[in-house]
Scaffold this motif. Structure first.
Motif, PDB file in Angstrom:
ATOM      1  N   HIS A 191       0.855  -1.187   0.000  1.00 45.83           N
ATOM      2  CA  HIS A 191       0.000   0.000   0.000  1.00 45.83           C
ATOM      3  C   HIS A 191       0.891   1.236   0.000  1.00 45.83           C
ATOM      4  O   HIS A 191       1.768   1.390   0.866  1.00 45.83           O
ATOM      5  CB  HIS A 191      -0.886   0.012   1.243  1.00 45.83           C
ATOM      6  CG  HIS A 191      -1.712   1.258   1.380  1.00 45.83           C
ATOM      7  ND1 HIS A 191      -1.806   1.963   2.562  1.00 45.83           N
ATOM      8  CD2 HIS A 191      -2.483   1.930   0.470  1.00 45.83           C
ATOM      9  CE1 HIS A 191      -2.593   3.016   2.379  1.00 45.83           C
ATOM     10  NE2 HIS A 191      -3.018   3.003   1.124  1.00 45.83           N
ATOM     11  N   TYR A 192       0.690   2.074  -0.991  1.00 51.18           N
ATOM     12  CA  TYR A 192       1.372   3.360  -1.080  1.00 51.18           C
ATOM     13  C   TYR A 192       0.348   4.433  -0.701  1.00 51.18           C
ATOM     14  O   TYR A 192      -0.565   4.722  -1.484  1.00 51.18           O
ATOM     15  CB  TYR A 192       1.889   3.601  -2.504  1.00 51.18           C
ATOM     16  CG  TYR A 192       2.818   2.529  -3.019  1.00 51.18           C
ATOM     17  CD1 TYR A 192       4.197   2.673  -2.940  1.00 51.18           C
ATOM     18  CD2 TYR A 192       2.314   1.361  -3.598  1.00 51.18           C
ATOM     19  CE1 TYR A 192       5.048   1.689  -3.423  1.00 51.18           C
ATOM     20  CE2 TYR A 192       3.149   0.373  -4.076  1.00 51.18           C
ATOM     21  CZ  TYR A 192       4.522   0.542  -3.991  1.00 51.18           C
ATOM     22  OH  TYR A 192       5.363  -0.444  -4.466  1.00 51.18           O
ATOM     23  N   PRO A 193       0.451   5.016   0.492  1.00 52.54           N
ATOM     24  CA  PRO A 193      -0.596   5.946   0.940  1.00 52.54           C
ATOM     25  C   PRO A 193      -0.688   7.198   0.079  1.00 52.54           C
ATOM     26  O   PRO A 193       0.285   7.620  -0.565  1.00 52.54           O
ATOM     27  CB  PRO A 193      -0.151   6.306   2.368  1.00 52.54           C
ATOM     28  CG  PRO A 193       0.756   5.199   2.783  1.00 52.54           C
ATOM     29  CD  PRO A 193       1.454   4.762   1.526  1.00 52.54           C
ATOM     30  N   ALA A 194      -1.872   7.792   0.070  1.00 52.89           N
ATOM     31  CA  ALA A 194      -2.037   9.105  -0.558  1.00 52.89           C
ATOM     32  C   ALA A 194      -1.232  10.138   0.226  1.00 52.89           C
ATOM     33  O   ALA A 194      -0.999   9.995   1.425  1.00 52.89           O
ATOM     34  CB  ALA A 194      -3.512   9.487  -0.569  1.00 52.89           C
ATOM     35  N   ALA A 195      -0.802  11.171  -0.473  1.00 58.19           N
ATOM     36  CA  ALA A 195      -0.018  12.230   0.170  1.00 58.19           C
ATOM     37  C   ALA A 195      -0.081  13.475  -0.699  1.00 58.19           C
ATOM     38  O   ALA A 195      -0.334  13.398  -1.907  1.00 58.19           O
ATOM     39  CB  ALA A 195       1.437  11.791   0.363  1.00 58.19           C
ATOM     40  N   PHE A 200       6.175  14.942  -2.647  1.00 52.81           N
ATOM     41  CA  PHE A 200       6.908  14.132  -3.624  1.00 52.81           C
ATOM     42  C   PHE A 200       7.783  15.035  -4.496  1.00 52.81           C
ATOM     43  O   PHE A 200       8.926  14.706  -4.798  1.00 52.81           O
ATOM     44  CB  PHE A 200       5.934  13.343  -4.499  1.00 52.81           C
ATOM     45  CG  PHE A 200       5.218  12.229  -3.775  1.00 52.81           C
ATOM     46  CD1 PHE A 200       5.874  11.064  -3.444  1.00 52.81           C
ATOM     47  CD2 PHE A 200       3.884  12.356  -3.425  1.00 52.81           C
ATOM     48  CE1 PHE A 200       5.218  10.033  -2.781  1.00 52.81           C
ATOM     49  CE2 PHE A 200       3.211  11.328  -2.774  1.00 52.81           C
ATOM     50  CZ  PHE A 200       3.886  10.168  -2.452  1.00 52.81           C
ATOM     51  N   ALA A 201       7.236  16.173  -4.896  1.00 50.22           N
ATOM     52  CA  ALA A 201       7.983  17.098  -5.758  1.00 50.22           C
ATOM     53  C   ALA A 201       9.238  17.608  -5.056  1.00 50.22           C
ATOM     54  O   ALA A 201      10.274  17.811  -5.691  1.00 50.22           O
ATOM     55  CB  ALA A 201       7.087  18.265  -6.165  1.00 50.22           C
ATOM     56  N   ARG A 202       9.169  17.804  -3.735  1.00 47.96           N
ATOM     57  CA  ARG A 202      10.338  18.306  -2.985  1.00 47.96           C
ATOM     58  C   ARG A 202      11.300  17.195  -2.592  1.00 47.96           C
ATOM     59  O   ARG A 202      12.362  17.459  -2.026  1.00 47.96           O
ATOM     60  CB  ARG A 202       9.863  19.018  -1.717  1.00 47.96           C
ATOM     61  CG  ARG A 202       9.095  20.308  -1.968  1.00 47.96           C
ATOM     62  CD  ARG A 202       9.017  21.136  -0.694  1.00 47.96           C
ATOM     63  NE  ARG A 202       8.370  20.412   0.389  1.00 47.96           N
ATOM     64  CZ  ARG A 202       7.065  20.494   0.686  1.00 47.96           C
ATOM     65  NH1 ARG A 202       6.281  21.269  -0.049  1.00 47.96           N
ATOM     66  NH2 ARG A 202       6.547  19.813   1.689  1.00 47.96           N
ATOM     67  N   CYS A 273       6.950   5.471  -9.142  1.00 46.43           N
ATOM     68  CA  CYS A 273       6.893   6.920  -8.989  1.00 46.43           C
ATOM     69  C   CYS A 273       5.469   7.344  -8.657  1.00 46.43           C
ATOM     70  O   CYS A 273       4.503   6.638  -8.971  1.00 46.43           O
ATOM     71  CB  CYS A 273       7.359   7.616 -10.274  1.00 46.43           C
ATOM     72  SG  CYS A 273       9.102   7.338 -10.650  1.00 46.43           S
ATOM     73  N   ALA A 274       5.341   8.494  -8.040  1.00 45.40           N
ATOM     74  CA  ALA A 274       4.019   9.030  -7.748  1.00 45.40           C
ATOM     75  C   ALA A 274       3.388   9.527  -9.046  1.00 45.40           C
ATOM     76  O   ALA A 274       3.998  10.319  -9.761  1.00 45.40           O
ATOM     77  CB  ALA A 274       4.126  10.161  -6.739  1.00 45.40           C
ATOM     78  N   PRO A 275       2.178   9.067  -9.368  1.00 44.64           N
ATOM     79  CA  PRO A 275       1.506   9.576 -10.562  1.00 44.64           C
ATOM     80  C   PRO A 275       1.075  11.014 -10.346  1.00 44.64           C
ATOM     81  O   PRO A 275       1.149  11.535  -9.228  1.00 44.64           O
ATOM     82  CB  PRO A 275       0.299   8.646 -10.699  1.00 44.64           C
ATOM     83  CG  PRO A 275       0.018   8.187  -9.315  1.00 44.64           C
ATOM     84  CD  PRO A 275       1.357   8.102  -8.632  1.00 44.64           C
ATOM     85  N   PRO A 276       0.619  11.704 -11.377  1.00 42.18           N
ATOM     86  CA  PRO A 276       0.150  13.083 -11.201  1.00 42.18           C
ATOM     87  C   PRO A 276      -0.961  13.158 -10.159  1.00 42.18           C
ATOM     88  O   PRO A 276      -1.721  12.202  -9.969  1.00 42.18           O
ATOM     89  CB  PRO A 276      -0.377  13.455 -12.593  1.00 42.18           C
ATOM     90  CG  PRO A 276       0.327  12.524 -13.529  1.00 42.18           C
ATOM     91  CD  PRO A 276       0.522  11.250 -12.782  1.00 42.18           C
ATOM     92  N   GLY A 282      -4.624  18.807  -4.499  1.00 42.16           N
ATOM     93  CA  GLY A 282      -3.229  18.507  -4.817  1.00 42.16           C
ATOM     94  C   GLY A 282      -2.723  17.215  -4.219  1.00 42.16           C
ATOM     95  O   GLY A 282      -1.532  17.090  -3.920  1.00 42.16           O
ATOM     96  N   MET A 283      -3.577  16.214  -4.070  1.00 40.57           N
ATOM     97  CA  MET A 283      -3.182  14.940  -3.476  1.00 40.57           C
ATOM     98  C   MET A 283      -2.824  13.916  -4.554  1.00 40.57           C
ATOM     99  O   MET A 283      -3.450  13.858  -5.612  1.00 40.57           O
ATOM    100  CB  MET A 283      -4.324  14.378  -2.619  1.00 40.57           C
ATOM    101  CG  MET A 283      -4.659  15.214  -1.394  1.00 40.57           C
ATOM    102  SD  MET A 283      -3.334  15.164  -0.146  1.00 40.57           S
ATOM    103  CE  MET A 283      -3.500  13.466   0.425  1.00 40.57           C
ATOM    104  N   VAL A 284      -1.822  13.108  -4.257  1.00 43.60           N
ATOM    105  CA  VAL A 284      -1.488  11.959  -5.090  1.00 43.60           C
ATOM    106  C   VAL A 284      -2.242  10.757  -4.547  1.00 43.60           C
ATOM    107  O   VAL A 284      -2.237  10.494  -3.348  1.00 43.60           O
ATOM    108  CB  VAL A 284       0.032  11.692  -5.081  1.00 43.60           C
ATOM    109  CG1 VAL A 284       0.354  10.352  -5.718  1.00 43.60           C
ATOM    110  CG2 VAL A 284       0.760  12.813  -5.815  1.00 43.60           C
ATOM    111  N   LYS A 285      -2.911  10.016  -5.425  1.00 41.25           N
ATOM    112  CA  LYS A 285      -3.747   8.893  -5.011  1.00 41.25           C
ATOM    113  C   LYS A 285      -2.943   7.791  -4.321  1.00 41.25           C
ATOM    114  O   LYS A 285      -1.761   7.581  -4.616  1.00 41.25           O
ATOM    115  CB  LYS A 285      -4.445   8.282  -6.223  1.00 41.25           C
ATOM    116  CG  LYS A 285      -5.523   9.113  -6.866  1.00 41.25           C
ATOM    117  CD  LYS A 285      -6.128   8.347  -8.042  1.00 41.25           C
ATOM    118  CE  LYS A 285      -7.235   9.134  -8.727  1.00 41.25           C
ATOM    119  NZ  LYS A 285      -7.798   8.380  -9.881  1.00 41.25           N
TER     120      LYS A 285
END
Length: 334
Positions: A191-195, A200-202, A273-276, A282-285
């Motif tokens: 499980h990759y939590p939402a964030a 991720f960008a930083r 990688c984190a998808p868009p 502004g959350m990543v799923k």
């Protein structure tokens, strides 16, 4: 948008019992993909889609539990004891680094932003499964054990025979299966939590950095969120998307089988990688995936596969047991 066309698709629909010319042709196509890319999509594996969907639902239920409940089945400190729950930030995958000082430096960097639950076969002699109490999540243990067995059947009945046929190993399709009798395998719920997208960008969080898998190979079931990327061409530093394709699973060669084949089959770098972000504040799923890691029997000494070496292409590696090799790699992960 990353391209996915470099990853071939292998259709097992006509594989049957592995004795037909069609089965041999499927094996040839599979080995070609493993020589050139190290990854492939599989169709018509015989793994019921309803069972895959159900396992993802169980995974979602498990990871929705409170952290203190999940920690009733904690992953042991030893990396090679791959069973139980690992919380977010517990792991940092390292790529062929074993020096303790270097590992400590790696672990100070951004840890993998994921949580996991690992399952081995129920009668494994050297690792015991760590389950939640049955009353906490009734039915979870049986469902996970059944899915492990389903993956195992595909491995033994189709996947290893296809690789054996494609490599033209002695004994037709039976060769590799003889070295994978004990199901020294690992089913992992991820499980990759939402964030927030900006973390991720930083670089404050990462899903999984570029790495290769350790064993013979991996079958991966993924949800529809995406994020898996594969290096292509191998060694180029360029990554392509291994996007979810309905009705398929993803397969890749592991380091041990690459070594065993004298680098004939390729274990290829891949990452998550984190998808868009999905546009909601502004959350990543969140993302769910289920890899099934396959390994050879841990105590059998493995030398170079027949047909993968000769005078012009000498053996590159010393014999080693699967257990020695994979334990070394796993201990560098935790």
């Amino acid at each position: 948008m990353l391209q996915t066309t470099a990853i071939p698709t292998i259709d097992f629909a006509s594989f049957g019992d592995g004795t037909s010319p069609e089965a041999t042709e499927i094996g040839i196509q599979l080995v070609k993909a493993c020589r050139e890319v190290g990854f492939a999509y599989f169709r018509n594996t015989g793994i019921p889609q309803a069972e895959v969907h159900s396992m993802f639902e169980w995974s979602r239920k498990f990871f929705s539990l409170p952290i203190e409940t999940k920690l009733l089945a904690p992953h042991p400190e030893e990396g090679w004891k791959h069973s139980g729950y690992s919380g977010v930030g517990k792991e940092q995958l390292s790529q062929m680094v074993f020096d303790p000082t270097q590992l400590a430096a790696i672990r100070k960097k951004t840890p993998d932003f994921k949580e996991s639950f690992d399952i081995v076969r129920n009668d494994c002699p050297h690792i015991s499964n760590l389950w939640l109490p049955e009353e906490v999540l009734p039915g979870f243990r049986d469902a996970a054990s059944t899915f492990f067995d389903t993956c195992r059947r595909f491995e033994i009945e189709k996947l290893l025979p296809a690789l054996s046929l494609g490599l033209e190993l002695p004994g037709g399709g039976e060769f590799l299966g003889q070295y994978h009798q004990n199901a020294e395998n690992q089913l992992r719920l991820l499980h990759y939590p939402a964030a927030p997208a900006d973390v991720f960008a930083r670089g404050e969080k990462g899903r999984v950095g570029a790495h290769t898998d350790y064993g013979s190979g991996t079958i991966l079931f993924q949800d529809d969120v995406g994020g898996l990327e594969v290096e292509s061409p191998r060694g180029s530093g360029n990554f392509i998307a291994a996007s979810p394709i309905p009705g398929t699973v993803v397969f890749n060669i592991g380091d041990f089988l690459m070594r065993w084949s004298n680098d004939t089959l390729k274990s290829t770098l891949h990452r998550v990688c984190a998808p868009p972000n999905d546009g909601k504040l502004g959350m990543v799923k969140e993302r769910f995936s289920i890899p099934y890691f396959m390994a050879a029997d841990r105590d059998i000494l493995i030398d170079c596969l027949p047909g993968c070496w000769d005078e012009d292409r000498p053996k590159k590696y010393e014999p080693v047991t699967s257990g020695e090799y994979i334990d070394m790699r796993l201990d560098a992960t935790y």
